[in-house]
Design a protein around this motif. Structure first.
Motif, short mmCIF file in Angstrom:
data_model
loop_
_atom_site.label_atom_id
_atom_site.label_comp_id
_atom_site.label_asym_id
_atom_site.label_seq_id
_atom_site.Cartn_x
_atom_site.Cartn_y
_atom_site.Cartn_z
N ALA A 21 0.83 -1.21 -0.37
CA ALA A 21 0.02 -0.05 0.33
C ALA A 21 0.98 1.38 0.00
CB ALA A 21 -1.07 -0.06 1.04
N LEU A 22 2.20 1.47 0.41
CA LEU A 22 2.64 2.33 0.92
C LEU A 22 3.49 2.74 -0.78
CD1 LEU A 22 4.72 1.64 4.64
CD2 LEU A 22 3.53 3.71 3.90
N PHE A 23 4.04 1.66 -1.04
CA PHE A 23 4.52 1.38 -2.62
C PHE A 23 3.56 2.42 -3.19
CE2 PHE A 23 5.20 0.11 -6.77
CZ PHE A 23 6.44 0.74 -6.93
N LEU A 24 2.34 2.07 -3.78
CA LEU A 24 0.94 2.93 -4.42
C LEU A 24 0.95 4.13 -4.03
CD1 LEU A 24 -0.55 -0.31 -4.46
CD2 LEU A 24 0.44 0.32 -6.30
N SER A 25 0.73 4.20 -2.97
CA SER A 25 1.00 5.84 -2.56
C SER A 25 1.67 6.72 -2.94
CB SER A 25 0.86 5.15 -1.05
OG SER A 25 -0.80 4.75 -0.36
N LEU A 41 9.91 3.27 3.29
CA LEU A 41 9.32 2.67 4.72
C LEU A 41 8.37 1.44 3.71
CD1 LEU A 41 7.28 5.62 6.30
CD2 LEU A 41 8.79 4.87 7.02
N SER A 42 8.31 2.10 2.51
CA SER A 42 7.34 0.41 1.74
C SER A 42 8.85 -0.57 1.73
CB SER A 42 6.81 0.75 0.40
OG SER A 42 6.65 -0.29 -0.25
N ALA A 43 9.72 0.24 1.02
CA ALA A 43 10.97 -1.25 1.37
C ALA A 43 11.06 -1.64 2.72
CB ALA A 43 12.40 -0.27 0.42
N ALA A 44 11.66 -1.55 3.44
CA ALA A 44 11.76 -1.73 5.07
C ALA A 44 10.46 -2.36 5.80
CB ALA A 44 11.29 -0.58 5.65
N MET A 45 9.67 -1.87 5.01
CA MET A 45 7.93 -2.76 5.31
C MET A 45 7.78 -4.53 4.39
SD MET A 45 5.98 -2.38 7.40
CE MET A 45 5.12 -0.56 8.59
N LEU A 46 8.21 -4.48 3.12
CA LEU A 46 8.31 -5.34 2.73
C LEU A 46 9.32 -6.18 2.81
CD1 LEU A 46 7.41 -4.05 -1.02
CD2 LEU A 46 6.39 -5.63 0.35
N LEU A 47 10.35 -5.73 2.82
CA LEU A 47 12.18 -6.47 3.20
C LEU A 47 12.05 -7.56 4.77
CD1 LEU A 47 14.40 -4.04 2.13
CD2 LEU A 47 14.27 -6.54 1.21
N THR A 48 11.32 -6.21 5.94
CA THR A 48 11.68 -6.97 6.47
C THR A 48 9.99 -8.23 7.05
OG1 THR A 48 9.63 -6.21 8.00
CG2 THR A 48 11.83 -5.56 8.04
N ALA A 49 9.11 -8.01 5.98
CA ALA A 49 7.72 -9.06 6.06
C ALA A 49 8.93 -10.47 4.82
CB ALA A 49 6.77 -8.79 4.26
#
Length: 206
Positions: A21-25, A41-49
């Motif tokens: 969602a952050l990436f699309l935003s 923030l998107s990269a951090a969320m996806l990498l930690t996921a």
């Protein structure tokens, strides 16, 4: 340092959706510094996921893996469905609404432009001054927004920024003329902005 997983499956699923969602935003709705921040923030969320490890959790002694239960199959499927819906629906909705909002902003700016053009053509000084003041404010807001942010429909328009500057030069240079100079001259100068606005819409398929 070992990178033992400290995120539960549920935690990772939520992070993946939030990262998407952050990436699309950032891609469709933001520009400049805010876009960079959102991408980070998107990269951090996806990498930690993907990794299942969060360094902030390690610092603060948090571990959502502790006593976590396996995610049922139906819940895993639900996460996948939500992720795909956001991907497909988010892209489509973002393209549609960012285009819609751009056209609304363009019309909001164009209304005082057309009115000022009409009043200067009629030689009506006070009306021209009033509408010109509204036009300058509207165009400042319009160009300020779209100088740093570009809707998806205009991403490939390499002339857009130069056109904004050209129109700004025409509109901004008429204050004295509209206030006390030759209104016919102001009218002719304002006419020079019309093909700029029309060309932006035409070459972008609006």
């Amino acid at each position: 340092m070992t990178f033992t997983k400290n995120e539960s499956p549920m935690d990772r699923g939520v992070r993946a959706i939030a990262g998407e969602a952050l990436f699309l935003s950032g891609f469709f709705w933001l520009g400049g510094t805010w876009q960079i921040v959102t991408y980070a923030l998107s990269a951090a969320m996806l990498l930690t996921a993907i990794s299942g490890f969060c360094s902030l959790y390690r610092i603060f002694g948090i571990d959502t893996c502790v006593a976590s239960r396996p995610i049922p199959g139906y819940l895993r499927a639900a996460f996948v469905v939500v992720f795909l819906v956001i991907a497909v629906g988010g892209v489509y909705a973002s393209i549609f609404f960012s285009t819609k909002f751009f056209l609304e902003d363009d019309n909001r700016m164009n209304a005082p432009y057309k009115q000022t053009l009409f009043e200067t053509g009629q030689g009506k000084r006070e009306e021209s001054k009033s509408n010109y003041a509204t036009l300058t404010r509207s165009y400042t807001d319009f160009s300020g927004k779209y100088s740093s942010y570009r809707p998806y429909a205009l991403r490939g328009d390499m002339a857009f920024e130069a056109d904004l500057a050209r129109a700004a030069s025409i509109i901004g240079g008429l204050a004295t003329t509209v206030d006390s100079g030759d209104l016919h001259e102001a009218h002719l100068a304002l006419e020079g902005a019309r093909p700029i606005f029309q060309d932006i819409l035409k070459r972008n398929g609006f």
